[in-house]
Motif scaffolding. Structure first.
Motif, PDB file in Angstrom:
ATOM      1  N   ASP A 228       0.760  -1.219  -0.103  1.00 30.53           N
ATOM      2  CA  ASP A 228       0.111   0.102  -0.181  1.00 30.53           C
ATOM      3  C   ASP A 228       0.906   1.194   0.107  1.00 30.53           C
ATOM      4  N   TYR A 229       1.280   1.809  -1.179  1.00 32.90           N
ATOM      5  CA  TYR A 229       2.403   2.627  -1.303  1.00 32.90           C
ATOM      6  C   TYR A 229       1.849   3.879  -0.536  1.00 32.90           C
ATOM      7  N   ARG A 230       0.667   4.261  -0.603  1.00 30.26           N
ATOM      8  CA  ARG A 230       0.141   5.759  -0.048  1.00 30.26           C
ATOM      9  C   ARG A 230       0.314   5.500   1.240  1.00 30.26           C
ATOM     10  N   ALA A 231       0.110   4.396   1.838  1.00 32.09           N
ATOM     11  CA  ALA A 231      -0.005   4.621   3.368  1.00 32.09           C
ATOM     12  C   ALA A 231       1.460   4.418   3.690  1.00 32.09           C
ATOM     13  N   VAL A 232       2.558   4.057   3.217  1.00 31.99           N
ATOM     14  CA  VAL A 232       3.658   3.981   3.865  1.00 31.99           C
ATOM     15  C   VAL A 232       4.652   4.929   3.133  1.00 31.99           C
ATOM     16  N   LYS A 233       4.206   5.678   2.075  1.00 30.92           N
ATOM     17  CA  LYS A 233       5.227   6.742   1.503  1.00 30.92           C
ATOM     18  C   LYS A 233       5.725   7.658   2.122  1.00 30.92           C
ATOM     19  N   ASP A 234       6.938   8.065   1.887  1.00 26.89           N
ATOM     20  CA  ASP A 234       7.733   9.013   2.802  1.00 26.89           C
ATOM     21  C   ASP A 234       8.363  10.055   1.739  1.00 26.89           C
ATOM     22  N   PRO A 235       8.168  11.176   1.860  1.00 25.81           N
ATOM     23  CA  PRO A 235       8.685  12.175   0.807  1.00 25.81           C
ATOM     24  C   PRO A 235      10.013  12.415   0.787  1.00 25.81           C
ATOM     25  N   ASP A 236      10.829  11.726   2.099  1.00 27.30           N
ATOM     26  CA  ASP A 236      12.383  11.696   1.849  1.00 27.30           C
ATOM     27  C   ASP A 236      12.527   9.988   1.238  1.00 27.30           C
ATOM     28  N   GLY A 237      11.831   9.495   0.846  1.00 28.89           N
ATOM     29  CA  GLY A 237      12.142   8.141   0.548  1.00 28.89           C
ATOM     30  C   GLY A 237      11.693   7.016   1.125  1.00 28.89           C
ATOM     31  N   THR A 238      10.863   6.233   0.467  1.00 29.27           N
ATOM     32  CA  THR A 238      10.178   5.240   1.135  1.00 29.27           C
ATOM     33  C   THR A 238      11.053   3.871   1.416  1.00 29.27           C
ATOM     34  N   MET A 239      11.032   3.480   2.742  1.00 25.76           N
ATOM     35  CA  MET A 239      11.900   2.329   3.083  1.00 25.76           C
ATOM     36  C   MET A 239      10.789   1.457   3.580  1.00 25.76           C
TER      37      MET A 239
END
Ligand code: C2O
Ligand code: CU
Ligand code: CU
Length: 504
Positions: free
Chosen positions: A240-251
């Protein structure tokens, strides 16, 4: 005591937030905890560490630990794409971006994206001097592009954000293969949506092979790609990309290698070539063997190094590749051998099989055209200056955000220019930005005034720059067109940390 720290931390964060908004204009709404900018830097032993003089505590890199691989599943090896047709000089392929379901975890179907399959992609093999005809099909329900990372190709075919293929549509590109042996890759590049599409599974490998060069390694036998990616799965084991997305880079805390969770790799006790690709959105990997044994790096992003470089640790930032050779004949059969990160995380445990003594050692012929930088280029003044700056949504290159209608730089086809790329520290210390240029393989002249380490003296298309680093690179475009240059933290790219150069 605890309370004081809490209050102090809160105060510092408040200070930083107001400082940010003063400096950059509008501030993002508060994010979830893991985005709070009090994480430790993920420096992890770069090849050219600049001093850690910035305030580490206030660095805004992430620190989401990666879970060690239990080694429960044999690592998948991607299939090699079969051509539609091959003649003496031409090869025809079809690559289809599609949605599907994949059993990543036993008994569970995860919704994923892939090329010609439900998840990730096949290895596309091209031979030097061949003309390639590739039909690109978009079977997704959203727009996408097909970008050839590391390939020397004209701007029209390069698959940047302008080359959108609408859902249900297809397009053919034709190009001549002009590079030597190399491990490249392909992935989508639609404006603002690259990170999500890669996260969901769109990434494949592109191998260039020079048939005239002796190479005894065999794919899937003793020559393996390792696409390293970290992901977060939700309770239903979905992405669920939207739920875990981080503007500084998703880990993510779950490691996948070639899409395999908890991978192990069975090898013979011989020389084994591993083609490492950091296909993660933002995580940096510092990779070594658990017994600290050395290995050889034989290739960097754009192909073979002039000679193998002995190392016991290698750092890969997003999109970088390295081919390494590990000699398993030096280990005892039941010895525990694993690839580990600097922090102890197990990436890949190996299982070893005995190998018949009689067989000869695997080898690959050295490049006949060594990578060198001639004096004329070394004497050239810097003619392009690139400053990478910011964090989260406030990232920029030379103070600007990507605008697809704006050409930022121009360069003449076939002419080498010296670019100076600077990762400017900010008030919070800064972070590593992997700087990538499309349509070229460049050479590193210097990093912070010093000659780069041996394994950075080959062809590169992405250079990891630590906060404060300044590098000089020699850049030449063989083909014409408009090409992107950007930070390869995918969320930074999506947030506009990208510019365009027009080559005429
Ligand atoms: Cu992997 Cu614009 O690149
Ligand atoms: Cu690229
Ligand atoms: Cu960046």
């Amino acid at each position: 005591m605890g309370k004081t720290i809490l209050i102090t931390t809160g105060f510092i964060i408040l200070l930083m937030m107001s400082a940010c908004s003063n400096n950059f204009g509008n501030m993002d709404p508060p994010h979830n905890d893991k985005e709070m900018p009090n994480h430790h830097m993920n420096h992890s032993g770069g090849n050219h560490n600049s001093s850690d003089n910035h305030m580490a505590m206030m660095g805004h890199d992430h620190d989401m630990p990666l879970q060690s691989s239990t080694g429960n599943n044999e690592m998948k090896v991607p299939p090699i794409l079969e051509s539609d047709k091959e003649t003496e000089n031409d090869v025809y392929y079809t690559i289809d971006a599609q949605q599907g379901q994949t059993e990543i975890f036993e008994g569970v179907q995860t919704k994923t994206l892939g090329y010609n399959s439900s998840f990730l992609g096949p290895v596309v093999k091209l031979k030097k001097s061949q003309t390639a005809h590739v039909t690109l099909k978009n079977s997704l329900d959203e727009e996408t592009t097909f970008h050839w990372h590391g390939l020397i190709i004209d701007g029209e075919s390069d698959g940047g954000p302008h080359r959108v293929i609408q859902p249900g549509e297809e397009k053919e590109i034709t190009f001549d293969v002009q590079q030597d042996n190399a491990t490249l890759w392909f992935h989508p590049h639609p404006e603002g949506k690259t990170a999500k599409q890669v996260f969901d599974g769109l990434a494949g490998l592109l191998y260039i092979e020079d048939e005239g060069m002796e190479d005894t390694y065999e794919y899937g036998e003793n020559d393996f790609p390792l696409i390293l990616q970290d992901r977060t799965f939700d309770d239903e084991k979905q992405l669920d990309y939207r739920a875990v997305k981080d503007p500084d880079g998703t880990m993510g805390e779950t490691l996948l290698i070639n899409g395999t969770v908890n991978p192990r790799l069975t090898v013979n006790k011989e020389k084994v070539r591993l083609r490492l690709l950091n296909g993660s959105n933002m995580r940096n990997y510092t990779i070594k063997l658990n017994n600290n044994q050395s290995f050889e790096q034989i290739a960097s992003d754009g192909g073979l190094l002039n000679e193998p470089v002995e190392l016991n640790k290698i750092q890969l930032t997003p999109s970088e590749r390295a081919e390494i050779v590990i000699d398993f004949s030096q280990f005892k059969t039941n010895e525990d051998v694993e690839l580990k990160m600097d922090d102890g995380t197990v990436l890949l445990p190996f299982k070893m099989n005995e190998k018949e003594e009689t067989e000869s050692e695997n080898k690959i012929e050295q490049s006949t055209t060594p990578v060198t930088i001639n004096d004329e280029v070394l004497k050239k003044p810097v003619s392009k200056e690139i400053t990478l700056e910011g964090m989260g949504r406030h990232v920029s290159i030379n103070g600007k955000k990507f605008d697809k209608d704006r050409i930022d730089l121009t360069q003449k086809q076939g002419e080498t220019e010296v670019w100076e790329v600077y990762n400017k520290p900010d008030m919070m210390g800064g972070m590593i930005h992997p700087f990538h240029i499309h349509g070229t393989q460049f050479k590193v002249i210097s990093i912070n005034g010093k000659k780069p380490p041996k394994n950075l003296q080959g062809y590169k298309d992405t250079l990891s720059l630590d906060s404060g680093d300044k590098a000089k690179i020699a850049v030449k475009f063989i083909e014409k067109g408009t090409f992107m240059y950007h930070c390869h933290i995918l969320e930074h790219e999506d947030n506009g940390m990208m510019g365009q150069i027009k080559v005429e």
